[in-house]
Design a protein around this motif. Structure first.
Motif, PDB file in Angstrom:
ATOM      1  N   VAL A  90       3.801 -21.935  -3.122  1.00  0.00           N
ATOM      2  CA  VAL A  90       3.939 -23.232  -2.446  1.00  0.00           C
ATOM      3  C   VAL A  90       4.064 -24.370  -3.458  1.00  0.00           C
ATOM      4  CG1 VAL A  90       2.766 -24.883  -0.941  1.00  0.00           C
ATOM      5  CG2 VAL A  90       2.755 -22.442  -0.372  1.00  0.00           C
ATOM      6  N   ILE A  91       3.241 -24.361  -4.503  1.00  0.00           N
ATOM      7  CA  ILE A  91       3.326 -25.399  -5.529  1.00  0.00           C
ATOM      8  C   ILE A  91       4.702 -25.395  -6.192  1.00  0.00           C
ATOM      9  CG2 ILE A  91       2.459 -26.112  -7.797  1.00  0.00           C
ATOM     10  CD1 ILE A  91       0.596 -26.901  -5.568  1.00  0.00           C
ATOM     11  N   GLY A  92       5.201 -24.212  -6.506  1.00  0.00           N
ATOM     12  CA  GLY A  92       6.526 -24.104  -7.120  1.00  0.00           C
ATOM     13  C   GLY A  92       7.622 -24.608  -6.206  1.00  0.00           C
ATOM     14  N   ALA A  93       7.531 -24.305  -4.909  1.00  0.00           N
ATOM     15  CA  ALA A  93       8.551 -24.740  -3.958  1.00  0.00           C
ATOM     16  C   ALA A  93       8.576 -26.259  -3.830  1.00  0.00           C
ATOM     17  CB  ALA A  93       8.289 -24.094  -2.598  1.00  0.00           C
ATOM     18  N   ILE A  94       7.398 -26.873  -3.767  1.00  0.00           N
ATOM     19  CA  ILE A  94       7.328 -28.341  -3.701  1.00  0.00           C
ATOM     20  C   ILE A  94       7.980 -28.951  -4.936  1.00  0.00           C
ATOM     21  CG2 ILE A  94       5.749 -30.316  -3.766  1.00  0.00           C
ATOM     22  CD1 ILE A  94       3.771 -28.603  -2.132  1.00  0.00           C
ATOM     23  N   MET A 109      11.138 -21.230 -11.398  1.00  0.00           N
ATOM     24  CA  MET A 109      10.432 -20.161 -12.126  1.00  0.00           C
ATOM     25  C   MET A 109       9.073 -19.881 -11.488  1.00  0.00           C
ATOM     26  SD  MET A 109      11.138 -21.310 -16.060  1.00  0.00           S
ATOM     27  CE  MET A 109      12.586 -22.296 -16.418  1.00  0.00           C
ATOM     28  N   THR A 110       8.371 -20.941 -11.117  1.00  0.00           N
ATOM     29  CA  THR A 110       7.043 -20.792 -10.523  1.00  0.00           C
ATOM     30  C   THR A 110       7.120 -20.096  -9.171  1.00  0.00           C
ATOM     31  OG1 THR A 110       6.329 -22.798 -11.676  1.00  0.00           O
ATOM     32  CG2 THR A 110       4.967 -22.049  -9.847  1.00  0.00           C
ATOM     33  N   VAL A 111       8.145 -20.420  -8.388  1.00  0.00           N
ATOM     34  CA  VAL A 111       8.351 -19.746  -7.102  1.00  0.00           C
ATOM     35  C   VAL A 111       8.531 -18.242  -7.317  1.00  0.00           C
ATOM     36  CG1 VAL A 111      10.014 -19.440  -5.236  1.00  0.00           C
ATOM     37  CG2 VAL A 111       9.247 -21.726  -5.839  1.00  0.00           C
ATOM     38  N   ALA A 112       9.299 -17.883  -8.348  1.00  0.00           N
ATOM     39  CA  ALA A 112       9.499 -16.462  -8.642  1.00  0.00           C
ATOM     40  C   ALA A 112       8.179 -15.789  -9.010  1.00  0.00           C
ATOM     41  CB  ALA A 112      10.509 -16.296  -9.771  1.00  0.00           C
ATOM     42  N   LEU A 113       7.337 -16.480  -9.764  1.00  0.00           N
ATOM     43  CA  LEU A 113       6.014 -15.934 -10.088  1.00  0.00           C
ATOM     44  C   LEU A 113       5.212 -15.703  -8.814  1.00  0.00           C
ATOM     45  CD1 LEU A 113       5.047 -18.235 -13.112  1.00  0.00           C
ATOM     46  CD2 LEU A 113       5.739 -15.833 -13.248  1.00  0.00           C
ATOM     47  N   GLY A 114       5.243 -16.680  -7.912  1.00  0.00           N
ATOM     48  CA  GLY A 114       4.498 -16.559  -6.668  1.00  0.00           C
ATOM     49  C   GLY A 114       5.007 -15.438  -5.780  1.00  0.00           C
ATOM     50  N   ALA A 115       6.302 -15.144  -5.885  1.00  0.00           N
ATOM     51  CA  ALA A 115       6.885 -14.050  -5.103  1.00  0.00           C
ATOM     52  C   ALA A 115       6.633 -12.698  -5.749  1.00  0.00           C
ATOM     53  CB  ALA A 115       8.383 -14.273  -4.930  1.00  0.00           C
ATOM     54  N   SER A 116       5.856 -12.700  -6.829  1.00  0.00           N
ATOM     55  CA  SER A 116       5.521 -11.486  -7.578  1.00  0.00           C
ATOM     56  C   SER A 116       6.735 -10.910  -8.305  1.00  0.00           C
ATOM     57  CB  SER A 116       4.910 -10.427  -6.651  1.00  0.00           C
ATOM     58  OG  SER A 116       4.273  -9.425  -7.404  1.00  0.00           O
ATOM     59  N   GLY A 127       8.335 -18.659   3.609  1.00  0.00           N
ATOM     60  CA  GLY A 127       9.356 -19.303   4.444  1.00  0.00           C
ATOM     61  C   GLY A 127       9.738 -20.674   3.909  1.00  0.00           C
ATOM     62  N   PHE A 128       8.731 -21.481   3.620  1.00  0.00           N
ATOM     63  CA  PHE A 128       8.994 -22.809   3.048  1.00  0.00           C
ATOM     64  C   PHE A 128       9.646 -22.685   1.678  1.00  0.00           C
ATOM     65  CE2 PHE A 128       7.196 -26.076   0.118  1.00  0.00           C
ATOM     66  CZ  PHE A 128       8.001 -27.128   0.523  1.00  0.00           C
ATOM     67  N   ALA A 129       9.160 -21.732   0.869  1.00  0.00           N
ATOM     68  CA  ALA A 129       9.715 -21.545  -0.469  1.00  0.00           C
ATOM     69  C   ALA A 129      11.182 -21.136  -0.397  1.00  0.00           C
ATOM     70  CB  ALA A 129       8.911 -20.491  -1.229  1.00  0.00           C
ATOM     71  N   ASN A 130      11.518 -20.287   0.562  1.00  0.00           N
ATOM     72  CA  ASN A 130      12.908 -19.856   0.724  1.00  0.00           C
ATOM     73  C   ASN A 130      13.806 -21.048   1.060  1.00  0.00           C
ATOM     74  OD1 ASN A 130      14.920 -17.708   0.931  1.00  0.00           O
ATOM     75  ND2 ASN A 130      14.938 -18.175   3.108  1.00  0.00           N
ATOM     76  N   SER A 162      10.184 -11.875  -0.113  1.00  0.00           N
ATOM     77  CA  SER A 162       8.727 -11.969  -0.186  1.00  0.00           C
ATOM     78  C   SER A 162       8.111 -12.033   1.208  1.00  0.00           C
ATOM     79  CB  SER A 162       8.333 -13.209  -0.991  1.00  0.00           C
ATOM     80  OG  SER A 162       6.928 -13.380  -0.977  1.00  0.00           O
ATOM     81  N   THR A 163       6.945 -11.438   1.345  1.00  0.00           N
ATOM     82  CA  THR A 163       6.222 -11.454   2.623  1.00  0.00           C
ATOM     83  C   THR A 163       4.936 -12.271   2.542  1.00  0.00           C
ATOM     84  OG1 THR A 163       5.106  -9.392   1.993  1.00  0.00           O
ATOM     85  CG2 THR A 163       7.134  -9.199   3.284  1.00  0.00           C
ATOM     86  N   LEU A 164       4.717 -12.961   1.420  1.00  0.00           N
ATOM     87  CA  LEU A 164       3.492 -13.724   1.233  1.00  0.00           C
ATOM     88  C   LEU A 164       3.491 -15.004   2.063  1.00  0.00           C
ATOM     89  CD1 LEU A 164       3.123 -13.359  -2.629  1.00  0.00           C
ATOM     90  CD2 LEU A 164       1.576 -12.405  -0.920  1.00  0.00           C
TER      91      LEU A 164
END
Length: 673
Positions: free
Chosen positions: A292-296, A326-333, A421-424, A415-417
């Motif tokens: 979420v932080i990365g998406a924002i 990059m951070t979003v990718a980390l969050g998506a594992s 949805g917002f990140a996508n 990702s299913t975390l």
């Protein structure tokens, strides 16, 4: 196959030697000597890093202590190196970009009085970053982490007589202290419960840590530790809301913008989370927080790039947005995808920063893109390399940025975390935003009317900061070869590196023992692999995907708005003045920090000072104890008269009291009391 320890020491120490020589003996060896010794040090480091990378590809690994500093109980504090695919890649990227920046600096800083000092700083920065990425323990990681922060403070405030530079470096320093506080708390938790500073030993106890609760709460210990570590990454890698320092850091010379804000310092947080993947994989909550932080950051920092007019600030907000990706990718594992984008981004973003510096030189240090236009025919090398960097940034098929950026979008989609949805939505919408602001800058600088002849916005963003001299506007010129050669050398990997490396880095064994991924719980990488056939096939398939056409739409919109119908942006600005004001004030984050947080901190500080320091410590403990002693002394002096008869009387009374106390039981018995 083993990697030589001496080779690794050479990688780390060669830039340090150059920094020491240029820093302490700069006046003796002169300008030429300073840049020769520092460039030589970084060049040696690059060659050795390339040898290490070759060995790693062949299967070699290194994980050992180089120097043991001290042992406290069972806790070992040491310097050690861990070299695997992740480390080897980072070593080559850091040293290559650093070498390009060193060469570029010869031309960019040639008139600056602090020439030798600047070379010493950037070489010291390279050493600090290498120590960070090569570490095999948390102590050395923290040393490198703080060292890059310290040197970045020196570089951002390089022109220390300039008030805005001093404000910017202090802002960067303070914001990073907030993140670093969380970082050291995370390290402390891991050390306290794992009993070691060594990565391998802590990772080995991951299962035990995942079963523990944070004392006094129902929170999982591993979640708290990982979020604390990521707060450190939020500071270094400029994630919302700790992003506010990075745009202001453009007050430093342009070469450090490329070095710090493209390939090294701001990617330290991304690297750290990827290195800690065995721990982050144990906490879905921490991964969702990161997502979420990365998406924002990816989406909302991109919006700010749209309204910037300073050429360096446009690229700075682009950096913020890409760090969000990059951070979003980390969050998506999808840690390997994040690191892959880190690598490709390092090349094309360093290229864009250095190209911006070349434009600034050609424009005699005017940084306002509204005063440019038509520079294509005056600066052909800068023009074509800027175009290459921009095409890579927006994800043009076959360019390096396409492979990493598209992989991030696909990984987030799979990702299913919680928060995916917002990140996508954020990463897909960000494609249009990125293309729009990138080509807005490109078209305003290199095409259209030659506005530099009359300068419609004279002086508003013309800092004259790089050499302190003021120049009358005249025809721009191409930069010298020491500036253009690094642009060409960075343009090559910006085109080819993604195509050449996507298969081994994302779907091969390059990161097999560096990055841990739980496919069963986090299927993003499995989904990516199932759709990948080849680099060429991926580019061909993109013709059918939404992100490519969003990028095309962004470029076309920028072309229409700023070359064909420039009245449209003006009309939109007038119609949505409130929105423009919101973006121009950067969502009022700086205002909030300066007027709310600073005021709260000032009140707290005043309360601690007057209530704690003055009233309790000074008033009660220090002065209060002194007053108590004085009062006791005042009473005691009444008994110290200096007269012998008084002392004799006191002695007799004392003897009478003692005798009475001793004989009192017999008296009570005698009289039946």
């Amino acid at each position: 196959m083993a990697i030589s320890q001496n080779l690794l020491l050479t990688v780390a120490l060669a830039p340090l030697v150059g920094a020491v020589v240029a820093g302490f003996f700069g006046r003796t060896i002169g300008r030429r000597g300073a840049h020769i010794v520092t460039i030589l040090g970084v060049f040696i480091s690059l060659i050795c890093s390339a040898v290490v990378l070759k060995d790693v590809i062949a299967g070699a690994r290194f994980n050992a202590t180089v120097y043991e500093w001290m042992v406290l109980g069972g806790l070992k504090m040491e310097v050690g190196f861990l070299v695997d695919g992740l480390t080897a890649m980072m070593m080559v990227v850091v040293t290559f970009v650093s070498l390009m920046v060193h060469i570029y600096t010869i031309g960019y800083m040639e008139e600056d009085d602090g020439y030798q000092r600047f070379f010493a700083y950037i070489s010291l920065f390279t050493f600090s970053m290498l120590m960070l990425v090569m570490s095999n323990n948390f102590l050395q990681l923290f040393f490198g982490w703080e060292a890059v922060g310290l040197v970045s403070y020196l570089l951002i405030g390089f022109w220390f007589k300039k008030p805005t530079a001093i404000f910017a470096n202090m802002k960067a320093f303070l914001v990073n202290r907030v993140g670093d506080f969380g970082f050291i708390l995370g390290i402390g938790l891991l050390v306290a419960y794992a009993g070691s500073l060594n990565y391998a030993e802590v990772f080995a106890k991951g299962g035990e840590l995942a079963a523990m609760k944070f004392p006094g709460t129902d929170w999982m210990l591993i979640t708290v530790a990982c979020i604390c570590l990521f707060i450190g990454a939020m500071g270094k890698s400029a994630q919302f809301p700790l992003h506010v320092w990075l745009p202001d850091s453009m007050e430093g010379p342009t070469p450090i913008s490329a070095l710090i804000h493209a390939a090294t310092m701001v990617t330290a947080g991304i690297f750290m989370v990827a290195r800690m993947s065995p721990l982050f994989e144990l906490s879905d909550t921490a991964l969702s927080f990161i997502l979420v932080i990365g998406a924002i950051t990816a989406l909302f920092m991109g919006f700010l790039g749209i309204i910037q007019n300073d050429i360096k600030r446009v690229v700075a907000y682009s950096t913020l947005s890409q760090l969000g990706y990059m951070t979003v990718a980390l969050g998506a594992s999808a840690y390997s995808v994040a690191v892959f984008h880190l690598m490709t981004h390092a090349f094309f973003k360093a290229l864009l920063f250095l190209a911006a510096g070349s434009v600034i030189i050609g424009m005699h240090h005017d940084q306002d893109i509204r005063n440019m236009g038509g520079l294509r025919k005056y600066m052909p090398i800068t023009w074509i390399t800027s175009l290459v960097g921009s095409l890579a940034l927006i994800g043009t098929p076959l360019f390096s940025g396409f492979y990493s950026k598209d992989s991030i979008i696909e990984a987030v989609h799979a990702s299913t975390l919680y928060g995916s949805g917002f990140a996508n939505f954020a990463v897909v919408a960000g494609v249009f935003v990125t293309a729009f602001y990138s080509f807005r800058m490109y078209f305003l600088v290199f095409h259209g009317e030659e506005r530099f002849r009359h300068k419609p916005f004279p002086g508003e963003h013309d800092h004259h900061d790089d050499h302190g001299a003021h120049h009358e506007p005249h025809v721009p010129h191409e930069s010298p070869w020491v500036v253009t050669a690094p642009l060409i050398l960075l343009a090559l990997p910006s085109v080819f590196i993604g195509y050449l490396t996507i298969q081994p880095m994302l779907f091969g064994d390059f990161f097999k023992d560096a990055i841990v991924n739980d496919i069963a719980r986090h299927p993003a990488m499995k989904e990516l692999a199932s759709h990948f056939d080849s680099a060429g096939g991926m580019a061909l398939h993109s013709l059918q995907t939404v992100p490519l056409w969003l990028a095309v739409a962004g470029v076309v919109t920028a072309w229409w708005f700023y070359l064909k119908q420039p009245s449209i942006p003006a009309a939109i600005k007038k119609r949505f003045e409130w929105l423009y004001k919101l973006l121009d004030n950067k969502y009022y984050m700086d205002w909030f920090n300066e007027h709310v947080l600073s005021a709260g901190a000032r009140l707290l500080g005043t309360g601690l000072w007057k209530g704690g320091d003055v009233a309790i410590i000074d008033g009660t403990l220090v002065n209060g104890s002194a007053r108590a002693v004085g009062a006791i002394a005042q009473l005691t002096r009444l008994l110290q008269t200096g007269h012998l008869y008084f002392y004799a009387l006191v002695m007799l009374l004392g003897i009478f009291a003692l005798m009475t106390w001793q004989l009192w039981p017999q008296v009570r018995t005698l009289f039946g009391l």
